[in-house]
Write a protein that holds these residues in place. Sequence first.
Motif, mmCIF file in Angstrom:
data_model
loop_
_atom_site.group_PDB
_atom_site.id
_atom_site.type_symbol
_atom_site.label_atom_id
_atom_site.label_comp_id
_atom_site.label_asym_id
_atom_site.label_seq_id
_atom_site.Cartn_x
_atom_site.Cartn_y
_atom_site.Cartn_z
ATOM 1 N N ASP A 23 0.863 -1.148 -0.072
ATOM 2 C CA ASP A 23 0.153 0.025 -0.071
ATOM 3 C C ASP A 23 0.791 1.311 0.070
ATOM 4 O O ASP A 23 0.425 2.341 0.544
ATOM 5 N N GLY A 24 2.016 1.248 -0.510
ATOM 6 C CA GLY A 24 3.157 2.383 -0.545
ATOM 7 C C GLY A 24 2.714 3.237 -1.607
ATOM 8 O O GLY A 24 1.961 3.155 -2.446
ATOM 9 N N VAL A 25 2.930 4.598 -1.039
ATOM 10 C CA VAL A 25 2.277 5.880 -1.992
ATOM 11 C C VAL A 25 3.553 6.584 -2.304
ATOM 12 O O VAL A 25 3.481 7.756 -3.087
ATOM 13 N N LEU A 26 4.700 6.602 -1.523
ATOM 14 C CA LEU A 26 6.050 7.357 -1.853
ATOM 15 C C LEU A 26 6.926 6.414 -2.203
ATOM 16 O O LEU A 26 7.784 6.021 -1.473
ATOM 17 N N PRO A 27 7.287 5.922 -3.676
ATOM 18 C CA PRO A 27 7.972 4.965 -3.899
ATOM 19 C C PRO A 27 9.504 4.873 -3.754
ATOM 20 O O PRO A 27 10.219 4.120 -3.652
ATOM 21 N N PHE A 28 9.925 6.226 -3.413
ATOM 22 C CA PHE A 28 11.449 6.596 -3.132
ATOM 23 C C PHE A 28 11.803 6.608 -1.784
ATOM 24 O O PHE A 28 12.813 6.614 -1.437
ATOM 25 N N PHE A 88 -0.827 2.482 -6.684
ATOM 26 C CA PHE A 88 -0.475 3.126 -5.375
ATOM 27 C C PHE A 88 -1.541 2.694 -4.384
ATOM 28 O O PHE A 88 -2.817 2.248 -4.804
ATOM 29 N N GLY A 89 -1.124 2.903 -3.179
ATOM 30 C CA GLY A 89 -2.129 2.439 -2.035
ATOM 31 C C GLY A 89 -3.314 3.408 -1.929
ATOM 32 O O GLY A 89 -3.292 4.351 -2.398
ATOM 33 N N PRO A 90 -4.154 3.062 -1.131
ATOM 34 C CA PRO A 90 -5.695 3.706 -1.082
ATOM 35 C C PRO A 90 -5.523 5.024 -0.178
ATOM 36 O O PRO A 90 -6.350 5.610 -0.321
ATOM 37 N N GLU A 91 -4.373 5.222 0.636
ATOM 38 C CA GLU A 91 -4.415 6.266 1.646
ATOM 39 C C GLU A 91 -3.071 7.103 1.587
ATOM 40 O O GLU A 91 -2.087 6.323 1.473
ATOM 41 N N GLY A 92 -3.050 8.416 1.265
ATOM 42 C CA GLY A 92 -1.997 9.236 1.236
ATOM 43 C C GLY A 92 -1.276 9.120 -0.228
ATOM 44 O O GLY A 92 -0.325 9.998 -0.428
ATOM 45 N N PRO A 136 -9.199 6.042 10.265
ATOM 46 C CA PRO A 136 -10.474 5.350 10.618
ATOM 47 C C PRO A 136 -11.355 4.771 9.894
ATOM 48 O O PRO A 136 -11.874 3.748 9.795
ATOM 49 N N GLU A 137 -11.802 5.805 8.799
ATOM 50 C CA GLU A 137 -12.742 5.391 7.850
ATOM 51 C C GLU A 137 -12.444 4.258 7.005
ATOM 52 O O GLU A 137 -13.178 3.368 6.726
ATOM 53 N N LEU A 138 -11.138 4.307 6.337
ATOM 54 C CA LEU A 138 -10.758 3.049 5.517
ATOM 55 C C LEU A 138 -10.533 1.993 6.510
ATOM 56 O O LEU A 138 -10.745 0.996 5.782
#
Length: 621
Positions: free
Chosen positions: A167-172, A207-211, A457-459
Amino acid sequence: MKHAHSMPFGAELLEGGGVRFRIWAPDVPEVVLERLHGGTWQPTSMQRGDGGWHEHVSAEAAAGDRYRYRMPDDLRVPDPASRFNPDDVHGPSEVIDPRAHEWTDDAWTGRPWKEAVIYEMHVGAFTPEGTLAAAAQRLPWLASLGITVIELMPLADFPGRRNWGYDGVLPFAPDASYGTPADLKAFVDAAHGLGLMVLIDVVYNHFGPEGNYLHAYCPQFFNPAHQTPWGAAINFDGAHSRTVQDFFVHNALYWVEEYRFDGLRMDAIHAIRDASTPPIVEEVCAALHHGPGRHRQVHVVLENDLNEAHRLERDEEGSPLAGTAQWNDDLHHAAHVLLTGEGDGYYADYAQRPLEQFGLALAQGFIYTGQPSAFRSGEPRGEPCDHLPLAAFVSFLQTHDQVGNRAQGDRIDALADPARLMAARACVLMSPHTPMLFMGEEYGASTPFQYFCDFGPELAAAVTAGRREEFGGFSAFAGDTAQMQIPDPNSEATFAASKLDESERVLPDHAEVLGQVRALLRLRQAELVPRFGAGTRIHQWSCEGDALRIVWQLDEAHGGDAGSPAFLHVLANLGTAEAEVAWPPGRVIHRMGAQASEVGGASLVLPPGGVCATLEEAQDA
């Protein structure tokens, strides 16, 4: 020596001092750089240039500075190419000096792939501390066991304090819960000092669902013409896709050049939607094989449910044109059905003749090479693979997926007869395939590996409900009460339960497994790896009742007549009753529970789980 990878985006330290900040946002008229200085955020409008790039050079900025970008709607976002986000994915990024680490591995050039024995590791669950520094302290033990490759599950910054990594969103940016970029470099440096290669698992299919803020200010990163389980696909083949492709090619090079990883494991490439030429997978592989790191041996392992053998082709010299190897789910599935009797879901494709299919996988790699798959409604799956080197198949009896995607995260050790399981493991560890162990497997860990995460919380509520509904169709989890027994992915207790318990290694049953694995890996290193090579291929195989006979032709015999081949014979009883088979020729190199027949000694009696392996060379003939 110091190592860095220069990129056209992100925060780059300049040789004369200062930092160049650069971000791609084609539809945004103005981006404001906010840099933390003296306890206050200092805003600076960035210069908008051609192609949707926004840039600012700050002479005052330096390594250690925190920074973020502000959009016209006051949305504040981290750098999508952040090298480090110490306050998680919603917080500001930090300027990193990539040359700060003093590497001690200058003589390291990697290892040949035929020497690979992979150990899949989740940094957070590998030790009680869950850090890179703690994991580095265990590397000498793994090296002494016979492991030669550490494959780290994804490290790209994910939301919260715990996650599988997909669920990563910042690949570097290595996730801060594991430590700093310096800690990761120290881990790789230490591994190389012990002769260990290190691969990093990367996720280029979503990309992940949060961030993930790219949707909000850079929709060009996605192509709605391709829909995936995660929404619009990453844009590898639409308008503006060249910049997106460059982002991921640089990511691959970054890990190999700046962190000196020995290659990548590319997650689920079958889920990448890409009609470009060349496709992103091939472009990444070419960049790694022929880029600045080419003086080292760099390897790429693919996960590909499509069994596309063409992605594993070799050139005339035997070097990979794209992927070095692929995870061999076929072998795992056949072995799992054989050892547990389970035939639900995707195991249905292997439920009829699991012993035969396990043998076929050991003989040629993929089982499905174009045949219709019942699980896929009769769709053909796979491509012919019998021309590929057997080392192109990463084979295993469990992985994070096959354990963690079970409702309770139970390992195969909790499901199968120990003797038969060890026999199957021996077949894999002695084969010319590239074997892989999932962390803890080396001693038959009893701790589960459950699905865990730490969303907002919501996710979090939606993920918990979805996880329980996912197993609602199984009779064991019918009804609300039974579904409540499925661990809550967002609970810290679920993560804690998934951590390895090292104290198990000395307990009798676990110590026995460890001793057997250690002996097999030493045998592999001393007797088999020197004989593995371009000439290694299947010679013959057969099922004799519940016993499996596999004969591989190895490279030319060592010390025998010139041009004479060597043969590795492996006999294993994977059934539940005693089996009597013909004694294999050659020198016995491994026996487990096997006894010579009392009548003449020409046959071999194998109890359930019995194994006998011999090495036949010219001098043995």
